[in-house]
Design an enzyme around this catalytic site. Structure first.
Site, PDB file in Angstrom:
ATOM      1  N   GLU A  67      -2.432  -2.345  -1.222  1.00  0.00           N
ATOM      2  CA  GLU A  67      -1.218  -2.530  -2.011  1.00  0.00           C
ATOM      3  C   GLU A  67      -0.960  -4.034  -2.050  1.00  0.00           C
ATOM      4  OE1 GLU A  67       2.227  -0.491  -0.473  1.00  0.00           O
ATOM      5  OE2 GLU A  67       3.502  -1.390  -2.003  1.00  0.00           O
ATOM      6  N   ARG A 293      -6.169   3.812  12.664  1.00  0.00           N
ATOM      7  CA  ARG A 293      -6.040   2.422  12.264  1.00  0.00           C
ATOM      8  C   ARG A 293      -6.323   1.520  13.454  1.00  0.00           C
ATOM      9  NH1 ARG A 293      -1.630   2.085   8.927  1.00  0.00           N
ATOM     10  NH2 ARG A 293      -1.279  -0.108   9.261  1.00  0.00           N
ATOM     11  N   LYS A 303       2.147  -5.409   7.500  1.00  0.00           N
ATOM     12  CA  LYS A 303       2.437  -6.448   6.514  1.00  0.00           C
ATOM     13  C   LYS A 303       3.911  -6.808   6.530  1.00  0.00           C
ATOM     14  CE  LYS A 303      -0.132  -4.382   3.344  1.00  0.00           C
ATOM     15  NZ  LYS A 303      -0.534  -3.935   2.017  1.00  0.00           N
TER      16      LYS A 303
HETATM   17  P1  ATP Z   1       0.453  -2.206   6.624  1.00  0.00           P
HETATM   18  O1  ATP Z   1       0.948  -1.067   7.445  1.00  0.00           O
HETATM   19  O2  ATP Z   1      -0.135  -3.320   7.407  1.00  0.00           O
HETATM   20  O3  ATP Z   1       1.443  -2.694   5.629  1.00  0.00           O
HETATM   21  P2  ATP Z   1      -0.757  -0.585   4.659  1.00  0.00           P
HETATM   22  O4  ATP Z   1      -1.498   0.614   5.080  1.00  0.00           O
HETATM   23  O5  ATP Z   1       0.568  -0.385   4.074  1.00  0.00           O
HETATM   24  O6  ATP Z   1      -0.794  -1.618   5.836  1.00  0.00           O
HETATM   25  P3  ATP Z   1      -2.378  -1.025   2.369  1.00  0.00           P
HETATM   26  O7  ATP Z   1      -2.487  -2.229   1.520  1.00  0.00           O
HETATM   27  O8  ATP Z   1      -1.788   0.192   1.790  1.00  0.00           O
HETATM   28  O9  ATP Z   1      -1.591  -1.467   3.654  1.00  0.00           O
HETATM   29  O10 ATP Z   1      -3.794  -0.700   3.016  1.00  0.00           O
HETATM   30  C1  ATP Z   1      -5.001  -0.648   2.316  1.00  0.00           C
HETATM   31  C2  ATP Z   1      -5.985   0.164   3.103  1.00  0.00           C
HETATM   32  O11 ATP Z   1      -6.193  -0.406   4.387  1.00  0.00           O
HETATM   33  C3  ATP Z   1      -5.462   1.568   3.319  1.00  0.00           C
HETATM   34  O12 ATP Z   1      -6.517   2.486   3.127  1.00  0.00           O
HETATM   35  C4  ATP Z   1      -5.020   1.559   4.754  1.00  0.00           C
HETATM   36  O13 ATP Z   1      -5.105   2.837   5.295  1.00  0.00           O
HETATM   37  C5  ATP Z   1      -5.980   0.567   5.391  1.00  0.00           C
HETATM   38  N1  ATP Z   1      -5.382  -0.048   6.566  1.00  0.00           N
HETATM   39  C6  ATP Z   1      -4.183  -0.655   6.659  1.00  0.00           C
HETATM   40  N2  ATP Z   1      -3.929  -1.057   7.918  1.00  0.00           N
HETATM   41  C7  ATP Z   1      -5.013  -0.699   8.652  1.00  0.00           C
HETATM   42  C8  ATP Z   1      -5.357  -0.833  10.032  1.00  0.00           C
HETATM   43  N3  ATP Z   1      -4.539  -1.423  10.913  1.00  0.00           N
HETATM   44  N4  ATP Z   1      -6.545  -0.347  10.424  1.00  0.00           N
HETATM   45  C9  ATP Z   1      -7.384   0.236   9.547  1.00  0.00           C
HETATM   46  N5  ATP Z   1      -7.123   0.387   8.247  1.00  0.00           N
HETATM   47  C10 ATP Z   1      -5.947  -0.062   7.787  1.00  0.00           C
HETATM   48 MG    MG Z   2       0.121   1.339   2.291  1.00  0.00          MG
END
Ligand code: ATP
Ligand code: MG
Length: 604
Positions: A67, A293, A303
């Site tokens: 995102e 994760r 983020k």
């Molecule tokens: P955050 O919680 O840091 O804001 P998010 O999941 O909202 O992360 P996205 O941009 O939606 O951020 O993530 C893109 C991809 O990366 C998704 O498939 C998500 O599941 C994966 N992802 C995000 N954080 C992690 C993590 N700590 N470990 C492994 N994969 C991750």
């Molecule tokens: Mg997300």
């Protein structure tokens, strides 16, 4: 469900602080030494089974779906390596880069650019498969209309707060919305007027008609669309309502013919909804697989929190070298190879765990040890005058560029009457086991001569040692004495007239606690910021060859650690250096000492 042996009572915080123990966990198990075929992780096993059974015609199409509401961090690197890695491991496999841009209030174009740069830097290529969920807004709208026509969706006028009330709890079923049984005509009319912008934000939603009594709250008539009069970074003002992530993600996967939609564990409870939308619409149906994760000690990995640190100016920006962002790690001097190797080493599992940050640092050390040229630099200089070295003269000595890489060759380093050594390498009242320089004692200068301290000059007022008067033994050129005399210590040095003055920044963990979220009552993770995470040294003396070092280049400063030229603050001919990582894991040493003193206390 399989469980690791070291799960803490709270299943979500399984911590394997010791990498050796962590590796013993079944999900992190290393391949059997006797068996040369590496064991598959559970995602690879699922894919292998799908290929055997002919599901998806034996294809592997994955995607990485960020995102664009912030920059990528090391957790994302795990997902990137997994998704692109799985595709690369299969003939004809592809991985798409898809921006999940359904929330216009938080998303910005510059994040899109930066994310692309980071994925590319990590070494992955999505070729022409760059997609945006917003490209599918028309299709999603049509599908929503179809769901209304089929009696599977309705326009609801409950406010957000009322909707929460109606939703029920984990123990109690929810109640049907009073708007649930609107006619198809009324729903179609209201939905098209929502699209036209006739209603204010938050006044209405489109909801899926599933089951308000479902034990899975995600199936209790989830919202599909919300009204939001916001400018979108790609679709501009075309839309004043936007699809929810759950209504978008699976359908985007479907449009792109993704075979395996890999996401993190918190989406496990959303899978029934993912499946429900695809089944209800009767469209191509990818398979969602969830993995744990990445969490790291001394690190926050959300983020939202990283953005807070940037906005509150606790760090200099997303690319501050202390940040766990990909651009922060890059600026810090991390290599893409070391990050990929780290992701390979930690593996993929179904259990949330926290990896010790030293595992990441060690994979960097291993890589830089192989590749980084060695140089000499003195961070906290102490002047040395060699009394028996002729004034105004000098010579060049030969130094090895990288003992791990014979092709790296040698270089000439200047030597003269005046040198700088590290303040730490001298002690006036040295204990016996201090093998560095002290009055009357002799050490080896790296690649040069034996040096003996004959006098100490102090500042009259402060009593501080400001200069050492020494002698050298010209017979010991290259570091060995013809008379067989031995010295125990070898120290690094820099010739004073040739030295190049530079700023060096020393970094430590951004947080002082292994789990930054463990904050005192009433405070948040920021209470655990490490006040000494950055130390700036302004008067460092570097080997002259470093004056022209290119931004981003990496070196080992002998005996001190790995350093790189900062890409932001360096000026031509005036590089600033970042300490990437120390040579050894100093924290492990501190922990060991603490353990030892703990044991001693127990014995008493
Ligand atoms: P955050 O919680 O840091 O804001 P998010 O999941 O909202 O992360 P996205 O941009 O939606 O951020 O993530 C893109 C991809 O990366 C998704 O498939 C998500 O599941 C994966 N992802 C995000 N954080 C992690 C993590 N700590 N470990 C492994 N994969 C991750
Ligand atoms: Mg997300």
């Amino acid at each position: 469900m399989r469980r690791g042996p070291l799960l803490s009572p709270d299943r979500d915080s399984c911590i394997f602080p010791n990498p050796v123990i962590r590796m013993m966990c079944p999900d992190h198990s290393e391949p059997d030494a006797a068996d040369s075929t590496p064991s598959l992780n559970f995602v690879q096993e699922i894919i292998a089974e799908d290929i055997r059974s002919g599901r998806f015609d034996g294809q592997v199409h994955t995607r990485f779906p960020p995102e664009p509401n912030g920059l990528l961090h090391i957790g994302h690197a795990k997902s990137i390596c997994l998704n692109f890695g799985l595709a690369a491991a299969h003939a004809g496999g592809t991985c798409n880069l898809r921006f999940d841009d359904t929330n216009p209030t938080k998303e910005e174009t510059h994040y899109v650019q930066a994310i692309k740069e980071d994925v590319r830097w990590l070494g992955f290529d999505w070729e022409d498969r760059e997609f945006y969920a917003s490209d599918y807004f028309d299709q999603l709208y049509d599908w929503a209309v179809r769901m209304i026509n089929d009696g599977n969706a309705y326009v609801c006028d409950l406010t957000g707060e009322q909707m929460r009330e109606y939703r029920g709890t984990l123990r109690e079923p929810g109640r049907d919305s009073p708007f649930r049984n609107r006619t198809v005509e009324e729903n179609l009319d209201l939905f098209s007027r929502m699209k036209k912008g006739e209603f204010p934000d938050g006044s209405r939603t489109l909801r899926a008609k599933i089951d308000m009594a479902s034990p899975n709250v995600n199936l209790r008539d989830p919202v599909m669309y919300r009204i939001l009069h916001a400018h979108h970074h790609r679709t501009g003002d075309t839309w004043c309502m936007y699809p929810m992530y759950d209504f978008t993600h699976g359908q985007s996967d479907s449009i792109e013919r993704i075979t395996h939609s890999i996401c993190t564990l918190e989406f496990e409870n959303h899978r029934p909804l993912y499946d429900w939308y695809l089944d209800t619409l009767n469209i191509y149906h990818p398979r969602q697989i969830e993995f744990a994760r990445l969490n790291l000690t001394y690190t926050v990995m959300s983020k939202r929190k990283l953005l807070q640190l940037v906005n509150d100016q606790d760090v200099s920006g997303w690319d501050d070298p202390r940040m766990p962002t990909i651009c922060g790690l890059r600026r810090r001097g991390y290599t893409p190879e070391s990050i990929r190797e780290f992701c390979r080493e930690i593996g993929v599992s179904k259990f949330n765990s926290t990896i010790d940050v030293t595992v990441l640092e060690n994979s960097l050390r291993t890589d830089l040890n192989r590749t980084a040229p060695r140089v000499m630099a003195v961070l906290r200089p102490l002047k040395v005058v060699i009394e028996n070295y002729p004034e105004g003269e000098g010579e060049e000595l030969e130094a090895i560029n990288n003992p791990e890489d014979p092709t790296a060759g040698t270089r000439k380093i200047p030597f003269s009457r005046e040198l700088y050594i590290e303040q730490d390498d001298f002690m006036e009242d040295a204990p016996k086991k201090f093998f560095r320089l002290a009055p009357g004692r002799e050490v080896r200068l790296r690649y040069a001569f034996f040096l003996k301290c004959v006098d100490v000059i102090k500042d009259d007022k402060t009593g501080q040692v400001v200069e050492l008067r020494c002698t050298y033994d010209p017979e010991t050129r290259g570091g060995h004495a013809p008379d067989g005399r031995k010295v125990k210590g070898t120290i690094h040095w820099v010739s004073a007239p040739h030295a190049y003055n530079a700023e060096v920044r020393l970094y430590d963990h951004l947080f002082a606690k292994p789990n930054p979220d463990e904050a005192p009552e009433g405070q948040d993770f920021k209470a655990n910021l490490n006040p000494s995470s950055l130390e700036v040294l302004g008067d460092c003396k570097l080997e002259s060859s470093l004056a022209t070092a290119a931004p981003g280049s990496r070196f080992q400063f002998e005996r001190l650690g790995y350093f790189c030229v900062d890409t932001v603050d360096s000026k031509p001919g005036n590089p600033v250096f970042n300490r990437t990582v120390t040579l050894r894991d100093t924290w492990a040493k501190v922990r060991k000492q603490e353990e030892r003193s703990g044991k001693k206390k127990k014995k008493k």
